[in-house]
Enzyme design. Sequence first.
Site, PDB file in Angstrom:
ATOM      1  N   ARG A 177      36.406  36.171 -52.761  1.00 35.02           N
ATOM      2  CA  ARG A 177      37.049  37.090 -51.486  1.00 35.02           C
ATOM      3  C   ARG A 177      37.370  38.496 -52.977  1.00 35.02           C
ATOM      4  O   ARG A 177      37.778  37.558 -53.778  1.00 35.02           O
ATOM      5  CB  ARG A 177      37.827  36.309 -50.754  1.00 35.02           C
ATOM      6  CG  ARG A 177      38.773  35.859 -51.709  1.00 35.02           C
ATOM      7  CD  ARG A 177      39.589  35.363 -49.918  1.00 35.02           C
ATOM      8  NE  ARG A 177      41.254  34.398 -50.999  1.00 35.02           N
ATOM      9  CZ  ARG A 177      42.307  33.774 -50.458  1.00 35.02           C
ATOM     10  NH1 ARG A 177      41.363  32.564 -50.038  1.00 35.02           N
ATOM     11  NH2 ARG A 177      43.228  33.554 -51.435  1.00 35.02           N
ATOM     12  N   SER A 189      38.717  28.741 -43.883  1.00 36.18           N
ATOM     13  CA  SER A 189      38.106  29.268 -42.574  1.00 36.18           C
ATOM     14  C   SER A 189      37.703  30.297 -43.635  1.00 36.18           C
ATOM     15  O   SER A 189      37.878  30.894 -44.001  1.00 36.18           O
ATOM     16  CB  SER A 189      40.058  29.173 -41.660  1.00 36.18           C
ATOM     17  OG  SER A 189      40.584  28.710 -41.598  1.00 36.18           O
ATOM     18  N   HIS A 215      37.561  24.508 -34.695  1.00 40.63           N
ATOM     19  CA  HIS A 215      37.663  25.800 -34.152  1.00 40.63           C
ATOM     20  C   HIS A 215      36.271  26.600 -34.382  1.00 40.63           C
ATOM     21  O   HIS A 215      36.630  26.620 -35.645  1.00 40.63           O
ATOM     22  CB  HIS A 215      39.129  26.190 -34.665  1.00 40.63           C
ATOM     23  CG  HIS A 215      40.023  25.340 -34.637  1.00 40.63           C
ATOM     24  ND1 HIS A 215      41.403  25.362 -34.134  1.00 40.63           N
ATOM     25  CD2 HIS A 215      39.982  24.834 -36.424  1.00 40.63           C
ATOM     26  CE1 HIS A 215      42.030  24.579 -35.025  1.00 40.63           C
ATOM     27  NE2 HIS A 215      41.794  24.425 -35.468  1.00 40.63           N
ATOM     28  N   TYR A 240      29.550  26.897 -36.295  1.00 35.95           N
ATOM     29  CA  TYR A 240      28.480  26.424 -36.697  1.00 35.95           C
ATOM     30  C   TYR A 240      28.008  25.751 -37.780  1.00 35.95           C
ATOM     31  O   TYR A 240      28.187  26.645 -38.555  1.00 35.95           O
ATOM     32  CB  TYR A 240      27.201  27.900 -36.244  1.00 35.95           C
ATOM     33  CG  TYR A 240      26.335  27.727 -35.915  1.00 35.95           C
ATOM     34  CD1 TYR A 240      26.008  26.231 -35.173  1.00 35.95           C
ATOM     35  CD2 TYR A 240      25.101  28.362 -37.340  1.00 35.95           C
ATOM     36  CE1 TYR A 240      24.442  26.155 -35.517  1.00 35.95           C
ATOM     37  CE2 TYR A 240      24.364  28.106 -37.224  1.00 35.95           C
ATOM     38  CZ  TYR A 240      23.495  26.994 -36.639  1.00 35.95           C
ATOM     39  OH  TYR A 240      22.361  26.465 -35.565  1.00 35.95           O
ATOM     40  N   LEU A 254       1.245  -1.481  -0.085  1.00 33.59           N
ATOM     41  CA  LEU A 254       0.002   0.410   0.142  1.00 33.59           C
ATOM     42  C   LEU A 254       0.900   1.074   0.280  1.00 33.59           C
ATOM     43  O   LEU A 254       1.470   1.962   0.251  1.00 33.59           O
ATOM     44  CB  LEU A 254      -1.321   0.036   1.122  1.00 33.59           C
ATOM     45  CG  LEU A 254      -2.296   0.791   1.378  1.00 33.59           C
ATOM     46  CD1 LEU A 254      -2.797   0.327   0.248  1.00 33.59           C
ATOM     47  CD2 LEU A 254      -2.879   0.641   2.566  1.00 33.59           C
TER      48      LEU A 254
END
Lengths: 439, 439, 439
Positions: free
Chosen positions: B413, B378, B336, B339, B8
Site C-alpha cells: 500500500r 481489511s 464483514h 467475497y 390403479l
Amino acid sequence: MKRKAVVLFLGGEERTVFQPVLGRPLGAYALEAACGLAPDAVLVIAGPDGPGQEAWRTLIEGIGTSTPVFLLPAGKRTGGPRSDLLAALVTARAVLEKYPDCDVIALQADKPLLTGRTLKALLRTHRAKGLSLTFLSGGEGTGLAGVLALRSADVFPLLRSIPAARAKAAFEALALRLTKAGKKIGFTECADGDEVLPVGDGVAAGRAARELRRRKNEALARRGVVFLDPSSAWIDWASRIGPRTVVYPSVVIEGRTRIGADGRIFPHVHIMDSTIGARVKVLTSTVMEDTVIEDGAQVGPFSRLRPKTRVCAGAKVGNFVEMKNTVFGPGSKAQHLSYLGDSTVEDGVNVGAGTITCNYDGTVKSRTHIGAGAFIGSGTELVAPVKIGAGAYVAAGSTITKDVDAGALAIARARQFAKPGWALKRARARKAEGGGGKP
Amino acid sequence: MKRKAVVLFLGGEERTVFQPVLGRPLGAYALEAACGLAPDAVLVIAGPDGPGQEAWRTLIEGIGTSTPVFLLPAGKRTGGPRSDLLAALVTARAVLEKYPDCDVIALQADKPLLTGRTLKALLRTHRAKGLSLTFLSGGEGTGLAGVLALRSADVFPLLRSIPAARAKAAFEALALRLTKAGKKIGFTECADGDEVLPVGDGVAAGRAARELRRRKNEALARRGVVFLDPSSAWIDWASRIGPRTVVYPSVVIEGRTRIGADGRIFPHVHIMDSTIGARVKVLTSTVMEDTVIEDGAQVGPFSRLRPKTRVCAGAKVGNFVEMKNTVFGPGSKAQHLSYLGDSTVEDGVNVGAGTITCNYDGTVKSRTHIGAGAFIGSGTELVAPVKIGAGAYVAAGSTITKDVDAGALAIARARQFAKPGWALKRARARKAEGGGGKP
Amino acid sequence: MKRKAVVLFLGGEERTVFQPVLGRPLGAYALEAACGLAPDAVLVIAGPDGPGQEAWRTLIEGIGTSTPVFLLPAGKRTGGPRSDLLAALVTARAVLEKYPDCDVIALQADKPLLTGRTLKALLRTHRAKGLSLTFLSGGEGTGLAGVLALRSADVFPLLRSIPAARAKAAFEALALRLTKAGKKIGFTECADGDEVLPVGDGVAAGRAARELRRRKNEALARRGVVFLDPSSAWIDWASRIGPRTVVYPSVVIEGRTRIGADGRIFPHVHIMDSTIGARVKVLTSTVMEDTVIEDGAQVGPFSRLRPKTRVCAGAKVGNFVEMKNTVFGPGSKAQHLSYLGDSTVEDGVNVGAGTITCNYDGTVKSRTHIGAGAFIGSGTELVAPVKIGAGAYVAAGSTITKDVDAGALAIARARQFAKPGWALKRARARKAEGGGGKP
C-alpha cells in the site's frame, strides 16, 4: 328504455377513506364497484371539510373510469350513515333533477369489499320487481347495509316530509310512507355478508386488506401466475404479473409495478414501482424502486436497485450490489459488493467485486462511463467524473482518477513487499506478554 | 388369505400433475398415499402423449417406495375422470389378469390431499362388507370422489358390456348391473371432504399447498421442531429438521435440505438443498444453496453461500459475505463485507472486512489458499492464483499478487501523506463560489 | 365486605411453561390473567423438581404486578390436572389458612389463552350465586377446563375425606359431598372454548402463538399502529409501537423494543431489543439488536446494526452498512458498503462507500474517531486507533494509519499509470490461443 341509473357515493370520513389498502385509498374499491355498474353518473359526496376535494379528484382519476363522476361537497354531518344518506340526497337533489325518474343506488366509501356483482344484483332486483326502495342486507343477523336503490320519481317527493328530527330513522319513515302510498319496497341479500362490513378502524382495515389481497392473488393465479404461497404474497392492487411467472413466499410488490411472463420472484423480495421484462429472475431479498429490468436479466440476491436504474437485457447484478441512476448494459455483470451510481455501463462489461463509483466529492455529483467490453478489477474505486474506454482493463485494487483509453491497462497500486518472519515473531511476542500491543 | 390389492393410479393432465408443490410434483402426494397401502402393485396410467414417460419415472423414483410401480401409457382421453377410469381399466386389464380376483383401488393424481388413512379405510370397508364396488364420497354435498375400490372378479366380466357411448356414466351402469347380479355395492366417506378436491388450476393448487404445508409443519413440530410461527414457515416436503431447532417466522427451506438438532434459523432465511449440522445458527436474511455447514458454526445475517461451499465446525461467516466453491476451515472467521470464491481457507483464519478473492481475470478462474492461523487485514484483494502461508499477516488495504510465506508480513500500500489545511481552504472556496468544482 | 380472593396457580410441566411464546414464557400469559383479578394473593405451585424456582422467580418479576405472588414447591405429581389440583390444595392449605373463608380460583399455567375477562366472570358468578364450587367449562363438547372457583370454608373441611385412590375423580367426589351437605355447585362457560385449551406440545403452542399474536396486533392497531398485513407481522408481547407508525408485511420485532410514532417499518425487517424514536424509517431487510435510533433518522435497506450502536437524530445509514458499538452523529451519512465498529462519528460526517474501520489487529480492538463535518472518501480503510479531525478530507482509496489533522487532506494511494493497448493485445493473444493464461 331503461331508466337512467345514478350512483350516490357517500364519502364518509376522510381518515378512513384515504387510508391506503394494497397501495390505493380504501375508498377507491367501492367507487370502482360503483363505476362497474356503468351508471349514467356517479355523484361523490365528499367530506364537509379538510383537504378532501383535491384528494378525491386524485382518487377518482386513479380509478380510470369512463363513467362521469361528479364531486359534490357534503352538507354538515348529521350523525350516522342513514341520516348522512338523507343529507346526501338533499345535497344531490339539484343535480339529480337532470335525471327525472331515475334509479339512485346509494353506497358508502367505507365498504371496500362490496363487489360489482352485488350492486348489479341489487339494481336488477330493484328494477325487475318494480320496487320504489330496495335495501341491501348483509344477511341473517347483520341487518341493513346502508346500501340501497331507490326510484327518484317515487321517493323524492316524499323527502321534504321527513322531519329533521327523524333523520336517523329516515328510511324507516320513507318505507312507511311509500307503503301507505301503495308503492313497493323490498330487500335483497348479498352472497357474503362481509361485503357490507364498514371499515371503521385499523383492525377492520387489516381484515379488509386480507380479503382484498386474497381476491387480487386469486385473480392473478387465474391468469397464470404461479404462487408458491398465495397467503404470504403481498401485491398491490395496481401491480401486474405475467403468466407462468413464479412468485415465492413473502414477496412484497408495490405500486404500478409490471412484471413480464416466465419470470421468477424469489422470497423476501421487495419491488416498488418498477417495470420488469420477461424471463427475469429476481433472486432472494432484492429491493428495487423505480427500476427497469429488461428481458432475461437476473438480479439478486441482495441487490439494491435505486430509482432511475435500467438493467439491460441479459445483464446480471449480484449480491450486495447497489445501483442508482445507472444504465447497466446488455450482458454486463456486476456480481458482488459494488456501488454503481450516476453511471453508464455499456454492454459486455465485467465489474469486479468491490467496485465503487465515487460519484460524490462532498459537493457535486459526477458521472462514470465504462465502455463496452471493459474489465474492472476487484477492489477498484472509480473517481468520477471518469471514463473507462472500450475493452480497457483496470487492475484490481486501483483507485482510478484519470480517464483510461480504450484497450489500455490502467493500474494504480503499491508494490507488494514482505517482512519474512514478522508475523511469527509478533505472535510469539504477544503470547509472551499475554496479548496486547499493535503492529 | 387376503385378496391381492392393486392400485390403479390415473395420471391425469401433465400440466397439473408435474406442477411443483412444496418442492415436488403435485402427483407425488397421491402416489405416496397409494404406496402407503402397501399394495401388490401400483399401475400408473400416464398421459397419452408429451414428455411424460421420463418425467413419470423421475416422479416415481422420488417417492422411494418398495411397492412395485408399473408405468402404462394411457389410451386416448375420452373425457371426464370416470370415463378415464373406464379407459384405464381397459388399458390395465392385460396386466391385471395376473391378479385374478383382486381388489383394485382407483385414484387420481390430481388429489394431493388424499391421505393413506382414507385409502386404508376405503379398502377396509370394501373388504369387511364384502362389497364388489365401493365408492369414496367427499361427504355431504360433495358427491363422489372418483376414488373407488372394486373386486376384479365381479367387475371385470361386466366391463365389456358398458357401451362406449355410456362411458361418462360407466360406473352408474356398472353399479346397476352388479346390483342386478346380486352383488353388493357401497359407499364410504372421508373424514375431511377437502381430501378429494381435485386440483385443476393455480388457485386450487395454492389452497392445496397451504394444507400440505400445514401437515408438513405439524409433523415437524410433533418431532420437536420449535416453530415461532408455523403459518409463515415454508418448508419443502423433502426437507428435514432436527429436534429443538427453532424456526423463526418467514423462513423458506427448499429441496433436500437437512438441518440438525438444537439449531436456530432466524427470520427471512432462504435455504436450498443444503446440509446443516447440529447447534448451527443461521442468522437473519441469509441465503444458501448446495452448502454444507458443520456443527456449531454460525452464518449470517446477510450471508450468501453459493454452491460447493463448506463452512467447517465452529466457523463464523458474517454480514455481506459471499462464499462460492470454498472450504472455510474450523473456527475461521469472515465477518464483514467479503467475497471468497474458489478458495481454501484453513483453520483459525481471520478474514478482515472487505477482503476479496480476485478469482477471475476475465478469462480464467483461479484458486486462493489461506494457511492456518493467517490474518488477512481489511480492504485486501487477493489476486488468484495466490497462497498465503500459515500464520502470515496481510496488512490492511493491500492488493496481494504474490504468494506470502508462512509467518511473514505482506504489505502493498502507498505511504500516507497530508496537505494541512487543504480541506478547510477548499470548503471556504466552495462556499465563496456557491458550491461546485472538484478536488 | 367481599370475601378475600386467592389464586392457586398450578405450574405444570416446566418444559411447557417456560417455552417462549412471543418472547416470554408461555406460563406468563395465564399468570398475568390471574393477576388481572387483583386477588389478595397468588400462590404459584412450581414443579416438583428442576431449575424451576429461579426460572419461576424471573417469570413472576417479568409480569410486573403489584399482586403478592408466593412461590410454593409442589408435592409429587400424582397424575392428571385434577389430581394435581387436589395435591396443590393440600400443599397450599397451610398458607391458605391465613385466608379463612376466602374464594380460591384455581387455574393452570398451560392455558395461555385464558383471559382476565373469563376469570372475572367465573368469580362473579361464583359469588353472585352463592356457590361453594364453580367449574369453568369450555362450552359444548369440550368438558370441564380444570379451572374452578371454590369457597374455602365449604370445601376445605371435606378435602381430607377424599381418599387418595380417588384423586382423579376428586372434584366429582367433592361436588357430591357438597351437594349432600346442602351446598350449591355451579358452572360457567367461557365465551370462546379455545381459551381453556391446554398447550401440551409444539403444535398446540404454535396455535396459541397465532392467537396471542392476533390479540397483540389488534391491540396495537386499536392504539393507532397501521399494519399493512397484520397476519404476517410478528411482534413480541413486550414490544411497543407508537401511533401512526406503518408496519409492512413480514416484519419481526422482538424483546423489549420501543418504536415511536409516525415511523415506517418496511418489509422483512428484524428488530431485537432496540429503542427507536419518532419519524424513523427502517427500510427493507434491516437487522438491528440493542440499538438506539433517534428521531427522524433513516436506516436500511440492508443495514445491520449490532449492539451498542446509536444512530443519532437525522442520520442516515444505508445498504450493506454494518455498525457495532458506534455512536453515529446527528445528520451524518454512511450510505453504502461500510463497516464502522468501535467508533465515534461526530455530526455532519459523510462516510463514503466501502469505508472500513480496521478495529481488530488479531489481538486487540481499538477505536476510531471521526470529527464533525469530515469527509471520508470511498474505498478507505481507517486503521484503528486513529483520529480524523473535524472537517478533514480523506481521499478515496486511502489506507489511513496515522491521525489526520482538522481541515487537512489525507491521501495514501499509488499514482495511476497506463499501458496503452495492453488489454487489446492480451485479448487478441488469448483469442488466438483459445483462452487461458493470466495477466
